[in-house]
Design an enzyme around this catalytic site. Structure first.
Site, short mmCIF file in Angstrom:
data_model
loop_
_atom_site.label_atom_id
_atom_site.label_comp_id
_atom_site.label_asym_id
_atom_site.label_seq_id
_atom_site.Cartn_x
_atom_site.Cartn_y
_atom_site.Cartn_z
N CYS A 136 -0.28 -24.88 -14.36
CA CYS A 136 -0.84 -26.19 -14.72
C CYS A 136 -2.11 -26.48 -13.91
CB CYS A 136 0.22 -27.28 -14.60
SG CYS A 136 -0.29 -28.80 -15.46
N HIS A 246 4.77 -25.24 -17.71
CA HIS A 246 5.53 -25.34 -16.46
C HIS A 246 6.84 -24.55 -16.51
CE1 HIS A 246 3.41 -28.42 -14.10
NE2 HIS A 246 3.05 -28.92 -15.27
N GLU A 248 8.59 -23.53 -14.11
CA GLU A 248 9.52 -23.90 -13.02
C GLU A 248 10.33 -25.16 -13.33
OE1 GLU A 248 6.39 -24.59 -13.08
OE2 GLU A 248 6.36 -26.73 -12.64
#
Ligand code: NAG
Ligand code: NAG
Ligand code: NAG
Length: 320
Positions: A136, A246, A248
């Site tokens: 990001c 994203h 994660e």
């Protein structure tokens, strides 16, 4: 011992204890560093973060993401000297630039990112394999560093899960080629990549910029309905990788918002990206000068702060 065997042995020993240059020469496929340490760059605290302590933070999800794939993490604090950053660079095996919300040209985050980016270019040019991953804001920071200017544009992508539009080179890319085929199909067909960004690198600005075009190949794109933007890319000649989405968040963030996905395929996609990056870090042999210095640098010396079930980052590490 025959002379060639002795030479191989010497290179092996050199790999374990000596300079990165020797390591690059002596390395083979079998000799991976199974104790990789990855630096995660901190960034300035948000002014409205009521949990903030000190001056900077790292969202704990990035730490867990790397740990779950077999790496240890060292926090890299902002506002340090170039000498300190060079010392850390020579001690770690890869760098992750996380998401967040700071200025990509004036923040201390961007300053540190630039120092590490330039060190990594130089190291890789000299045969010392040093990988960088940007997520990001980290993706965006890499585009600014490579182009040497900000070419980002506003898109309507603040809280939405999207399927990746994979390019023709994606299946043969370093990042994706070892992904299970059904997982690549899920990434292409299911809305499982979490997008939480206002800015994007459009295909248009990428195509018009020679530096970006030469440096990165595009592995996937997405659209907000108006602009086509790059969602995944890897560098042609460097072990640098960047995702606008994203990975994660799926296993480690729990705010209940549109764009958050916790499905089996989303969590698998998360793991495979982390595992890929950690396997890249295993090709690097930097290490701390002593076990004691390594011990003092690791994230285990810090405790994350629980910020509540409805916080965008469920836990953060804070630093002075
Ligand atoms: C650290 O931050 C202070 C205050 O913002 C600044 O004056 C100083 O130059 C910074 N030091 C480095 C090494 O960036
Ligand atoms: C291209 O980059 C410029 C900044 O140099 C930006 O203002 C513009 O919105 C971008 N255009 C597109 C279509 O991405
Ligand atoms: C899934 O992604 C498509 C874009 O490919 C989008 O049009 C659609 O709104 C998304 N669905 C959800 C539920 O987010």
């Amino acid at each position: 011992m025959p002379r060639t065997a002795a030479a191989v042995f010497a290179v092996l020993i050199a790999c374990l204890w000596c300079s990165p240059a020797l390591c690059a020469v002596g390395r083979t496929r079998q000799q991976l560093n199974y104790r990789p340490i990855i630096g995660v760059l901190a960034q300035e605290n948000l002014p409205w973060d009521q949990f903030a302590r000190g001056s900077s933070y790292i969202a704990a999800s990035y730490v867990k993401y790397l740990e779950a794939a077999g790496a240890r993490v060292v926090p890299i604090r902002i506002n340090r000297t170039e000498e300190e950053y060079a010392k850390i660079f020579n001690s770690i095996n890869g760098l992750l630039l996380p998401g967040g919300d700071v200025d990509l040209q004036t923040s201390q985050f961007s300053r540190a990112a630039k120092i590490f980016y330039n060190l990594a270019l130089k190291a890789n040019d000299a045969g010392d394999y040093f990988p960088i991953w940007g997520t990001c804001q980290g993706f965006q920071q890499l585009t600014v560093l490579t182009a040497n200017k900000n070419l980002l544009t506003l898109t309507d992508t603040k809280a939405v899960a999207l399927p990746l539009t994979l390019t023709s080179v994606a299946p043969s890319s370093r990042l994706f080629r070892n992904f299970p085929k059904d997982l690549l199909r899920s990434l292409a067909n299911e809305n499982i990549t979490a997008n939480f960004h206002s800015w994007s690198l459009s295909m248009q600005n990428y195509s018009r910029n020679a530096k970006l075009r030469r440096f990165y190949k595009i592995l996937s794109t997405n659209s907000d309905g108006k602009k086509e933007f790059i969602s995944t890319m890897e560098a042609n000649h460097y072990p640098f990788y960047a995702v606008q989405w994203h990975p994660e968040k799926s296993p480690f963030e729990w705010v209940d918002k549109p764009g958050m996905v916790h499905s089996v395929s989303a969590v698998r996609a998360s793991f495979y990206t982390a595992s890929f990056f950690v396997s890249e870090a295993m090709k690097n042999y930097h290490h701390y000068p002593s076990p004691d210095e390594e011990d003092k640098a690791l994230i285990y010396n810090f405790s994350p702060v629980y910020r509540g079930f409805d916080a965008v980052f469920v836990q953060n590490y804070y630093f002075d």
